[in-house]
Design an enzyme around this catalytic site. Sequence first.
Site, PDB file in Angstrom:
ATOM      1  CB  THR B 127      31.917 -45.090  -9.509  1.00 57.39           C
ATOM      2  OG1 THR B 127      31.099 -43.940  -9.774  1.00 57.39           O
ATOM      3  CG2 THR B 127      33.197 -44.994 -10.317  1.00 57.39           C
ATOM      4  CG  ASP B 128      28.815 -47.606  -5.383  1.00 54.70           C
ATOM      5  OD1 ASP B 128      28.587 -48.508  -6.229  1.00 54.70           O
ATOM      6  OD2 ASP B 128      29.306 -47.822  -4.267  1.00 54.70           O
ATOM      7  CB  CYS B 129      28.828 -41.267  -7.505  1.00 48.99           C
ATOM      8  SG  CYS B 129      30.598 -41.515  -7.688  1.00 48.99           S
ATOM      9  CE1 TYR B 130      29.638 -38.393 -12.323  1.00 42.08           C
ATOM     10  CE2 TYR B 130      31.315 -39.084 -10.762  1.00 42.08           C
ATOM     11  CZ  TYR B 130      30.594 -38.076 -11.365  1.00 42.08           C
ATOM     12  OH  TYR B 130      30.831 -36.780 -11.036  1.00 42.08           O
TER      13      TYR B 130
END
Lengths: 128, 491
Positions: B127-130
């Site tokens: 994901t964008d954060c992970y």
Amino acid sequence: MRMVLHFDSRTVTEPVLSRTTLKTGALINILRASVGARRGEILIEVEDEKAKEVEEILKTQGVDVIELVGAVQKDDEKCVHCGACISICPTEALKFNGEKRVIVEAEKCVHCGACTKVCPTEALTLPF
Amino acid sequence: MVKSVEEINQKIREGNVRVVTAAEMKEIVAELGPEQAAKEVDVVTTGTFGAMCSSGAFFNFGHSDPPIKMQRVWLNDVEAYTGVAAVDAYLGATQLSETEEGYGGGHVIETLVEGKEVELRATAYGTDCYPRKEIVTEISLDDVNQAVMLNPRNAYQRYNAATNSSNRILRTYMGTLLPNFGNVTFAGTGEISPLNNDPEYRTIGVGTRIFLCGAKGYVIGEGTQHAPPYGTLMVKGNLREMDPEYMKGAYFPGYGATLFVGIGIPIPILDAEMAKFTAVRNSEIETKILDFGVARRGRPVVRKVTYEELISGKVEINGEEVRTSPLSSFYMAERIMNELKRQIEKGEFLLTSPVDRIPREEVFKPMRQREIRVVKSVMVKAFTISPDTGIEDAAKLIIEKGVNHLPVVKDGKLIGIVTSWDVAKAVALKKAGTVSEVMTKNVVVTFPEEPVEIAARKMEKNSISALPVVDSKRNVLGIVTSEDLSRLLAR
Ligand code: SF4
Ligand code: SF4
């Protein structure tokens, strides 16, 4: 005395045990046998007095003989003394001692291997 | 006379508390009576050590760089459940290794508690954060943030014992069951086990501090399937404080992995009633021996039995003596009782009052199912033949009717079965004769009311592809084939 006999492709087809019985007059009790086309393994029990003689005769016929002392081996690091093995043993060689620890009565063990297949902690092994 | 837990704790702090094990308490109450015993004894320690499948642990692994939102995670190839948060996972004791036979979640937990490292492997969708999509590394308990044992169901008050009426060996979560009532296995430690010493759950409840695998743990509620007098507890404890001595990863051959869990619970003797409860004897604790030879939810009750009989090493079934095997370790349970006793005497373990009680009445409901599908609903017509049918004729019938199995019937009763393979072989070897020469006489059968899952299991176990359906008189009613079943079960 209990002995494990290993047969190779030649001896496995010979009537080795019958010949041994005829020569020594010893009563040989077969406790376990697995015999294939090329090799075989038989566990026998012979009265102690005749044991040496039987062993000699077997060896001269080309059979590999291992004298069996002791019984199924229990690793006490692994055993939790649950007792799951107790009711499985056909000869009552496994039992609780006074401290509720599970012990093997070596002289009763016939090396059938039933208990090694039920122990949840893999604490039991046959010595050969 | 009534004592409070606080008064008992005061005695513990002052070093003049009187603690006895549950085994010792029976004798004390027998000698002094409950009133006097309650005056003399402050705490009774109880213990149990058995394979408790419903066990596991929560982990928080910390964040990697770049971070990962673990979608799937494995510890030594045993998968843990990650649907909790990015780097949290729950590893169940019964989860099996994907690569190593005989190894499971319980073994991973034991390995970690022994202070060893395990391999952590995770995959993610990114994901964008992970952004990270996979990771492989080694971890030990020192490396993770939290490692909390959390067991949904432990410390069964009593449990059904098991035996096997069938003619084949069964590998079960109750251990190996020999054919024809060859043995009986049972679980639980009877009169020394925690809940049997507090059957009204007066002192064991939410918040009770317990001995959990060597650490101080807590009861956090009633366990799943709690159904008094078959009560259970949900417990938690810090894996990091545990001692590998009091747990053991295990594998029941032919069944699967689990974890031996050691639990000790101190019972405050608040009054004569508690003294009386803790005097309970194995002869007063009843359970049932169930027949695991019948693979149904409602396994038939072979007989009622007390823990005294089970522990004696033999029980009687149908007039015969049958040897018993416990599956819980009485040796370890006693060690736990004694260790807990020592800790309390030394002032290392203080008691707690429950902040809430667990239910004293509860039923264990069966699953609500859409339907239970039975053989009757899937069987098809069987084309039967008589034993003196010629092999040629059997071959013709097989081709004409497009079937692979022909049950052989004499005087209306099933006596054998021939398959298209048997017939093809006979033809190829130019055997001319009757089917009685080539048929299989030992036929595995099913019954109209048997659930299809059991029929499927019979075929799988015996490596066969069809079962004649017979009634109690062995009249052939039809046949079920593995193709029909797999079509149905795949739905
Ligand atoms: S089954 Fe294994 S762990 Fe249990 S008592 Fe026997 S040897 Fe020990
Ligand atoms: S090997 Fe067989 S005889 Fe020996 S202890 Fe195990 S079950 Fe008993």
